[in-house]
Design a protein around this motif. Structure first.
Motif, PDB file in Angstrom:
ATOM      1  N   ASP A  55      -0.524   2.487  -2.738  1.00  0.00           N
ATOM      2  CA  ASP A  55       0.864   2.933  -2.845  1.00  0.00           C
ATOM      3  C   ASP A  55       1.186   3.478  -1.459  1.00  0.00           C
ATOM      4  O   ASP A  55       0.753   4.572  -1.097  1.00  0.00           O
ATOM      5  CB  ASP A  55       1.002   4.014  -3.913  1.00  0.00           C
ATOM      6  N   LEU A  56       1.902   2.685  -0.683  1.00  0.00           N
ATOM      7  CA  LEU A  56       2.162   3.065   0.703  1.00  0.00           C
ATOM      8  C   LEU A  56       3.037   4.301   0.818  1.00  0.00           C
ATOM      9  O   LEU A  56       2.849   5.107   1.722  1.00  0.00           O
ATOM     10  CB  LEU A  56       2.784   1.893   1.466  1.00  0.00           C
ATOM     11  N   ASP A  57       3.977   4.473  -0.106  1.00  0.00           N
ATOM     12  CA  ASP A  57       4.838   5.658  -0.060  1.00  0.00           C
ATOM     13  C   ASP A  57       4.033   6.938  -0.283  1.00  0.00           C
ATOM     14  O   ASP A  57       4.224   7.934   0.399  1.00  0.00           O
ATOM     15  CB  ASP A  57       5.959   5.558  -1.103  1.00  0.00           C
ATOM     16  N   ALA A  58       3.120   6.895  -1.233  1.00  0.00           N
ATOM     17  CA  ALA A  58       2.307   8.069  -1.543  1.00  0.00           C
ATOM     18  C   ALA A  58       1.050   8.142  -0.669  1.00  0.00           C
ATOM     19  O   ALA A  58       0.331   9.130  -0.714  1.00  0.00           O
ATOM     20  CB  ALA A  58       1.896   8.056  -3.010  1.00  0.00           C
ATOM     21  N   GLN A  59       0.803   7.082   0.098  1.00  0.00           N
ATOM     22  CA  GLN A  59      -0.394   6.988   0.928  1.00  0.00           C
ATOM     23  C   GLN A  59      -1.649   7.231   0.095  1.00  0.00           C
ATOM     24  O   GLN A  59      -2.480   8.075   0.419  1.00  0.00           O
ATOM     25  CB  GLN A  59      -0.320   7.955   2.111  1.00  0.00           C
ATOM     26  N   THR A  66      -4.371   3.145  -5.499  1.00  0.00           N
ATOM     27  CA  THR A  66      -4.011   3.180  -6.924  1.00  0.00           C
ATOM     28  C   THR A  66      -4.887   2.280  -7.782  1.00  0.00           C
ATOM     29  O   THR A  66      -4.885   2.407  -9.003  1.00  0.00           O
ATOM     30  CB  THR A  66      -2.540   2.781  -7.130  1.00  0.00           C
TER      31      THR A  66
END
Length: 100
Positions: free
Chosen positions: A33-37, A40
């Protein structure tokens, strides 16, 4: 004392076992999850054919949710929920989580 962070790619190639010591598969890739770094999921190949018989064919892998991971070292340990796929108990939770 904190361990030095590792590269995410260092997970690729590690074997995955259940808490009970049953071989599940080998990590081929990771889902991010690139936004949450955050990682997943773990994409597994070289699967234990007995665990996944009738669910995946020989050319298909699976992605297990990263929250199932209990320990990362020389191998990766995950919850025994994956074994319940084989026995049929608690299948609804496991199948809902497991992506084929």
């Amino acid at each position: 004392m904190n361990a030095a962070p590792e590269e995410i790619t260092s997970l690729v190639g590690r074997e995955v076992y259940s808490n009970n010591g049953v071989f599940v598969g080998e990590i081929e890739d990771v889902r991010l999850d690139l936004d949450a770094q955050a990682v997943t999921g773990l994409a597994l190949a070289e699967l234990n054919h007995e665990l996944f018989a009738g669910r995946v064919d020989g050319n298909t892998g699976v992605i297990v949710p990263y929250r199932w991971v209990r320990a990362v070292g020389d191998v990766v340990l995950i919850n025994d929920v994956i074994e319940r796929l084989d026995t049929g108990s608690d299948e609804s939770e496991a199948e809902a989580e497991l992506e084929v």
